[in-house]
Design a protein around this motif. Structure first.
Motif, mmCIF file in Angstrom:
data_model
loop_
_atom_site.group_PDB
_atom_site.id
_atom_site.type_symbol
_atom_site.label_atom_id
_atom_site.label_comp_id
_atom_site.label_asym_id
_atom_site.label_seq_id
_atom_site.Cartn_x
_atom_site.Cartn_y
_atom_site.Cartn_z
ATOM 1 N N LYS A 196 77.829 65.693 53.051
ATOM 2 C CA LYS A 196 78.048 65.268 51.668
ATOM 3 C C LYS A 196 78.616 63.850 51.580
ATOM 4 O O LYS A 196 78.367 63.149 50.600
ATOM 5 N N VAL A 197 79.355 63.420 52.585
ATOM 6 C CA VAL A 197 79.836 62.033 52.609
ATOM 7 C C VAL A 197 78.651 61.092 52.798
ATOM 8 O O VAL A 197 78.549 60.054 52.134
ATOM 9 N N PHE A 198 77.747 61.456 53.681
ATOM 10 C CA PHE A 198 76.534 60.664 53.900
ATOM 11 C C PHE A 198 75.695 60.608 52.622
ATOM 12 O O PHE A 198 75.188 59.541 52.245
ATOM 13 N N ILE A 199 75.539 61.745 51.968
ATOM 14 C CA ILE A 199 74.729 61.817 50.741
ATOM 15 C C ILE A 199 75.296 60.894 49.668
ATOM 16 O O ILE A 199 74.547 60.152 49.008
ATOM 17 N N LEU A 200 76.611 60.920 49.485
ATOM 18 C CA LEU A 200 77.217 60.059 48.470
ATOM 19 C C LEU A 200 77.093 58.585 48.862
ATOM 20 O O LEU A 200 76.845 57.723 48.005
ATOM 21 N N THR A 201 77.247 58.295 50.140
ATOM 22 C CA THR A 201 77.084 56.915 50.607
ATOM 23 C C THR A 201 75.672 56.415 50.308
ATOM 24 O O THR A 201 75.487 55.287 49.826
ATOM 25 N N TYR A 202 74.682 57.252 50.574
ATOM 26 C CA TYR A 202 73.298 56.847 50.289
ATOM 27 C C TYR A 202 73.096 56.627 48.786
ATOM 28 O O TYR A 202 72.495 55.631 48.378
ATOM 29 N N LYS A 203 73.586 57.551 47.997
ATOM 30 C CA LYS A 203 73.440 57.420 46.537
ATOM 31 C C LYS A 203 74.068 56.125 46.042
ATOM 32 O O LYS A 203 73.475 55.402 45.223
ATOM 33 N N MET A 204 75.247 55.781 46.541
ATOM 34 C CA MET A 204 75.929 54.567 46.092
ATOM 35 C C MET A 204 75.251 53.307 46.614
ATOM 36 O O MET A 204 75.351 52.243 45.993
ATOM 37 N N SER A 205 74.545 53.422 47.725
ATOM 38 C CA SER A 205 73.832 52.252 48.252
ATOM 39 C C SER A 205 72.649 51.867 47.366
ATOM 40 O O SER A 205 72.124 50.748 47.464
ATOM 41 N N LEU A 206 72.237 52.782 46.496
ATOM 42 C CA LEU A 206 71.098 52.528 45.608
ATOM 43 C C LEU A 206 71.508 51.805 44.328
ATOM 44 O O LEU A 206 70.651 51.288 43.605
ATOM 45 N N GLY A 207 72.793 51.792 44.029
ATOM 46 C CA GLY A 207 73.258 51.127 42.812
ATOM 47 C C GLY A 207 74.462 51.839 42.225
ATOM 48 O O GLY A 207 74.956 52.830 42.767
ATOM 49 N N GLU A 208 74.941 51.339 41.105
ATOM 50 C CA GLU A 208 76.147 51.854 40.478
ATOM 51 C C GLU A 208 75.969 53.295 40.004
ATOM 52 O O GLU A 208 74.920 53.663 39.464
ATOM 53 N N LEU A 209 76.988 54.111 40.207
ATOM 54 C CA LEU A 209 76.951 55.501 39.771
ATOM 55 C C LEU A 209 77.105 55.595 38.258
ATOM 56 O O LEU A 209 77.892 54.866 37.652
ATOM 57 N N THR A 210 76.371 56.511 37.657
ATOM 58 C CA THR A 210 76.573 56.817 36.242
ATOM 59 C C THR A 210 77.782 57.736 36.120
ATOM 60 O O THR A 210 78.296 58.252 37.123
ATOM 61 N N ASN A 211 78.223 57.985 34.905
ATOM 62 C CA ASN A 211 79.342 58.921 34.695
ATOM 63 C C ASN A 211 78.972 60.320 35.177
ATOM 64 O O ASN A 211 79.807 61.032 35.741
ATOM 65 N N ASP A 212 77.708 60.716 34.953
ATOM 66 C CA ASP A 212 77.265 62.022 35.446
ATOM 67 C C ASP A 212 77.287 62.060 36.968
ATOM 68 O O ASP A 212 77.680 63.065 37.569
ATOM 69 N N ASP A 213 76.862 60.957 37.591
ATOM 70 C CA ASP A 213 76.899 60.876 39.052
ATOM 71 C C ASP A 213 78.328 61.029 39.574
ATOM 72 O O ASP A 213 78.565 61.697 40.595
ATOM 73 N N LYS A 214 79.264 60.407 38.884
ATOM 74 C CA LYS A 214 80.656 60.470 39.316
ATOM 75 C C LYS A 214 81.204 61.890 39.213
ATOM 76 O O LYS A 214 81.985 62.325 40.074
#
Length: 285
Positions: free
Chosen positions: A101-119
């Motif tokens: 899950k740490v890897f997954i979040l790192t990948y998601k954040m590497s794509l751009g800024e998180l939305t409020n739902d993403d957070k």
């Protein structure tokens, strides 16, 4: 020519030569001292790293492996800038369970800024280790087959996707590459984005207070993510992993402890925690 002027001129020249000679000697002495100090520091670092490796190997080998089939530990110590590893059993790679899950979040954040739902998803995924929201986040960026993009960037050469994200295969040293990106390198994510993930990892639910956090001093800063997955009924044949970062006045290191085929989940937790505690004790001396 006036004899007195000649004598004065000769005396002045001698004084200049004497001063120049002193300056050269001092420079040589200082240069030699600096080179000696640099060489001594370099040699001491080698000696420290060698002794530390010997000490860690001895410490890790003494941890009780009853009920543990395969395990791996890797530690990056910032003081020596070295990675130390130890393996129990013969397995080369391990299922991640929830540490992915740490890897997954790192990948998601590497794509751009998180939305409020993403957070909101990120908080539940890291702090609460929620599996349903993890699947939702993986789906949001195109699924598990996007993982190799970040594997390649981080040179996680021994990590491979599985149709089930929690059974993605990895090694302890590959996990250090991810952790070192977040806590030291900041090449893929900015410092602030890395800090965002670190903050979530420092607020995991109390029932996850084991593994990396075991046996540390009260004032130690800990960021961790644990993973656990019993493959049989009654919490048997378990996968138990713990990754994270540990820092206080005496230590600063990243650590990944993986185990597979544990007799029970509790056996795995006890072993992973014991390895982590032994590591902190050795590095804090």
């Amino acid at each position: 020519m006036n004899i007195r002027k000649i004598k004065k001129s000769l005396m002045a020249d001698k004084q200049k030569l004497a001063i120049a000679a002193v300056i050269i000697v001092v420079a040589l002495v200082l240069g030699a001292s600096t080179n000696y100090d640099q060489q001594t520091t370099h040699n001491n670092a080698k000696i420290t790293a060698t002794n530390l490796n010997r000490q860690l190997q001895n410490t890790w080998s003494k941890v009780d492996t009853d009920g543990i089939t395969n395990a791996q530990i890797a530690v990056y110590d910032k003081k020596t800038s070295k990675v130390y590893t130890y393996t129990h059993g013969s397995k080369n790679s391990y299922p991640t369970a929830s540490i992915i899950k740490v890897f997954i979040l790192t990948y998601k954040m590497s794509l751009g800024e998180l939305t409020n739902d993403d957070k909101d998803l990120a908080t539940q995924m890291i702090e609460e280790s929620d599996n349903e929201v993890t699947t939702e986040m993986v789906t949001s960026f195109g699924g598990i087959y996007q993982f190799p993009k970040l594997f390649n960037k981080l040179r996680m050469t021994h990590s491979n996707v599985n149709q089930t994200w929690g059974l993605t295969q990895t090694t302890a040293t590959d996990q250090l590459k991810l952790l070192n990106e977040l806590f030291y390198n900041h090449k893929i994510l900015s410092q602030s984005d890395s800090n965002y993930i670190a903050n979530l990892m420092s607020h995991v639910d109390d029932n996850q207070n084991w593994g990396v956090s075991s046996g540390v001093a009260d004032d130690t800063m800990i960021q961790l993510k644990n993973g656990w997955l019993p493959l049989d009924d009654n919490y048997q044949n378990a996968i138990v992993n713990s990754i994270g970062h540990v820092q206080d006045d005496n230590v600063d290191y990243t650590i990944a402890v993986l185990s597979n085929g544990d007799s029970t989940q509790d056996d795995g937790i006890d072993y992973v925690s014991a390895l982590s505690q032994a590591t902190y004790k050795a590095l804090s001396r």
